[in-house]
Write a protein that holds these residues in place. Structure first.
Motif, mmCIF file in Angstrom:
data_model
loop_
_atom_site.group_PDB
_atom_site.id
_atom_site.type_symbol
_atom_site.label_atom_id
_atom_site.label_comp_id
_atom_site.label_asym_id
_atom_site.label_seq_id
_atom_site.Cartn_x
_atom_site.Cartn_y
_atom_site.Cartn_z
ATOM 1 N N GLY A 1 0.818 -1.198 0.000
ATOM 2 C CA GLY A 1 0.000 0.000 0.000
ATOM 3 C C GLY A 1 0.853 1.249 0.000
ATOM 4 O O GLY A 1 2.080 1.179 0.043
ATOM 5 N N HIS A 2 0.200 2.393 -0.063
ATOM 6 C CA HIS A 2 0.887 3.682 -0.005
ATOM 7 C C HIS A 2 0.334 4.461 1.181
ATOM 8 O O HIS A 2 -0.761 4.171 1.688
ATOM 9 N N PHE A 3 1.074 5.453 1.633
ATOM 10 C CA PHE A 3 0.704 6.198 2.830
ATOM 11 C C PHE A 3 -0.241 7.359 2.512
ATOM 12 O O PHE A 3 -0.073 8.059 1.519
ATOM 13 N N ALA A 4 -1.212 7.553 3.405
ATOM 14 C CA ALA A 4 -2.101 8.716 3.352
ATOM 15 C C ALA A 4 -2.157 9.313 4.749
ATOM 16 O O ALA A 4 -2.317 8.588 5.739
ATOM 17 N N LEU A 5 -1.998 10.639 4.848
ATOM 18 C CA LEU A 5 -1.992 11.319 6.139
ATOM 19 C C LEU A 5 -3.075 12.383 6.182
ATOM 20 O O LEU A 5 -3.206 13.181 5.245
ATOM 21 N N VAL B 1 -1.427 12.520 0.362
ATOM 22 C CA VAL B 1 -1.474 11.153 -0.150
ATOM 23 C C VAL B 1 -0.184 10.913 -0.920
ATOM 24 O O VAL B 1 0.067 11.550 -1.949
ATOM 25 N N LEU B 2 0.643 10.014 -0.410
ATOM 26 C CA LEU B 2 1.954 9.755 -1.000
ATOM 27 C C LEU B 2 1.823 8.628 -2.028
ATOM 28 O O LEU B 2 2.284 7.498 -1.822
ATOM 29 N N ARG B 3 1.225 8.960 -3.160
ATOM 30 C CA ARG B 3 0.882 7.967 -4.176
ATOM 31 C C ARG B 3 2.116 7.366 -4.858
ATOM 32 O O ARG B 3 2.041 6.302 -5.455
ATOM 33 N N GLY B 4 3.231 8.039 -4.785
ATOM 34 C CA GLY B 4 4.430 7.549 -5.450
ATOM 35 C C GLY B 4 5.238 6.553 -4.644
ATOM 36 O O GLY B 4 6.356 6.205 -5.029
ATOM 37 N N GLY B 5 4.707 6.081 -3.527
ATOM 38 C CA GLY B 5 5.429 5.118 -2.704
ATOM 39 C C GLY B 5 6.435 5.771 -1.768
ATOM 40 O O GLY B 5 7.304 5.097 -1.219
ATOM 41 N N GLN B 6 6.314 7.100 -1.558
ATOM 42 C CA GLN B 6 7.237 7.794 -0.661
ATOM 43 C C GLN B 6 7.037 7.308 0.779
ATOM 44 O O GLN B 6 5.911 7.021 1.199
ATOM 45 N N THR B 7 8.134 7.270 1.529
ATOM 46 C CA THR B 7 8.085 6.833 2.920
ATOM 47 C C THR B 7 8.471 7.942 3.888
ATOM 48 O O THR B 7 8.579 7.699 5.095
ATOM 49 N N GLU B 8 8.698 9.150 3.379
ATOM 50 C CA GLU B 8 8.922 10.294 4.246
ATOM 51 C C GLU B 8 8.449 11.560 3.548
ATOM 52 O O GLU B 8 8.272 11.591 2.331
ATOM 53 N N MET B 9 8.232 12.611 4.329
ATOM 54 C CA MET B 9 7.807 13.889 3.786
ATOM 55 C C MET B 9 8.199 14.991 4.758
ATOM 56 O O MET B 9 8.420 14.746 5.953
ATOM 57 N N ASN C 1 -3.389 11.442 11.452
ATOM 58 C CA ASN C 1 -3.821 10.066 11.222
ATOM 59 C C ASN C 1 -3.046 9.513 10.036
ATOM 60 O O ASN C 1 -3.088 10.091 8.942
ATOM 61 N N LEU C 2 -2.337 8.429 10.262
ATOM 62 C CA LEU C 2 -1.547 7.786 9.215
ATOM 63 C C LEU C 2 -2.210 6.479 8.823
ATOM 64 O O LEU C 2 -2.462 5.612 9.666
ATOM 65 N N GLN C 3 -2.497 6.334 7.527
ATOM 66 C CA GLN C 3 -3.204 5.151 7.033
ATOM 67 C C GLN C 3 -2.433 4.544 5.866
ATOM 68 O O GLN C 3 -1.930 5.271 4.989
ATOM 69 N N LEU C 4 -2.323 3.234 5.842
ATOM 70 C CA LEU C 4 -1.813 2.535 4.672
ATOM 71 C C LEU C 4 -3.002 2.189 3.785
ATOM 72 O O LEU C 4 -3.990 1.624 4.258
ATOM 73 N N ARG C 5 -2.900 2.541 2.492
ATOM 74 C CA ARG C 5 -4.014 2.328 1.571
ATOM 75 C C ARG C 5 -3.573 1.512 0.360
ATOM 76 O O ARG C 5 -2.459 1.693 -0.144
ATOM 77 N N ALA C 6 -4.461 0.639 -0.093
ATOM 78 C CA ALA C 6 -4.200 -0.153 -1.290
ATOM 79 C C ALA C 6 -4.262 0.755 -2.516
ATOM 80 O O ALA C 6 -4.649 1.924 -2.437
#
Length: 296
Positions: A236-240, A253-261, A273-278
């Motif tokens: 999944g990718h991260f959404a905050l 929404v870190l659609r590019g697979g980013q793991t930091e911002m 709120n940090l969510q992992l999304r498909a």
């Protein structure tokens, strides 16, 4: 008791309670955690556009084995191996191994070249006592390295965690705060505790006080990270979602697979709120929620 034995004893004593989720720290432990706030979240303007580094390790760190190794990548996203998505790759860990002579060749699969082709953001290493050289290397879908790698660091394994069964509760010593805090913190950030949630913050804890701008680093447990442009099972990718006074004020929404911002916020109290999304936006597991304050 020798100095080495004292160091090991203090490190072993900090194994009795969970690490990042610990809610019953005493005043000294909270003070110790706070003293490393800048190290965890400050921005470095000397970084290149794309780089990988260790999120919880630094050169000269002392650890118990097994220990957690968390990965960070900047300027690129994470996607599992064999999934070609532009500007993404996956992590490799070199253990007591020099950089490959030819960086355009596939990396071998062995104990000195650890592959994380499922999009993992961390691993647990089990190494014998002594000093060990570690380096991260980012590679494409076919395991061919990019010219993106971390500085080599050396960590020292002092002892095995199995030797800590009779250890006392964690303790930061007031009469020797600086040294005991360093030992407590070094072990805290490398202890391989299960997170219990698929997505979690690597460098942020409930109640933290931050200076803006600051860096957020995220990790996954039981899943891999993948660009939303690719559909890969168990990733999944991260959404905050950022809230203030209970109201949504920002969404990333870190659609590019980013793991930091990096984030820039006005002074005030916030909740993230940090969510992992498909890839289709469907939530994967429970969200991680952290409240914090941005200082004036």
């Amino acid at each position: 008791m020798t100095r080495c034995m004292i160091v090991i004893t203090i490190l072993l004593s900090s194994l009795a309670s969970p690490a990042w989720a610990e809610s019953s720290w005493n005043e000294l432990e909270q003070r110790c955690w706070n003293s490393y706030q800048a190290k965890r979240t400050s921005l470095s303007y000397e970084l290149s556009l794309s780089e990988v580094r260790f999120a919880n390790l630094w050169d000269g760190q002392r650890v118990l084995s097994p220990f957690k190794v968390a990965f960070a990548v900047r300027g690129m996203g994470v996607t599992p191996a064999k999934v070609p998505v532009k500007n993404t790759g996956h992590h490799h860990l070199l253990v007591n191994q020099d950089l490959p002579a030819n960086v355009r060749e596939d990396l071998p699969f062995n104990d000195n070249h650890r592959h994380f082709g499922k999009g993992q953001t961390s691993t647990v290493l089990d190494l014998p006592p002594g000093k060990h050289r570690l380096r991260l290397l980012f590679a494409d879908a076919d395991h061919v390295p990019f010219f993106v790698y971390s500085r080599q660091i050396t960590v020292e394994v002092l002892a095995r965690r199995s030797d800590a069964k009779a250890a006392q509760l964690p303790r930061v010593i007031p009469d020797d705060f600086v040294k005991s805090c360093a030992l407590w913190y070094e072990n805290l950030v490398t202890r391989p505790d299960p997170q219990g949630k698929p997505a979690y913050f690597l460098n942020l804890r409930e109640g933290d006080e931050l200076s803006s701008p600051f860096r957020l680093m995220m990790g996954v447990e039981g899943y891999g990270v993948c660009s939303a442009d690719a559909k890969v099972e168990n990733t999944g990718h991260f959404a905050l979602d950022l809230l203030q006074n209970g109201r949504p004020v920002q969404k990333w929404v870190l659609r590019g697979g980013q793991t930091e911002m990096d984030a820039t916020l006005a002074p005030g109290k916030y909740t993230l709120n940090l969510q992992l999304r498909a890839s289709d936006g469907r939530p994967l597991g429970i969200a991680e929620t952290v409240s914090f304050t941005v200082k004036k």
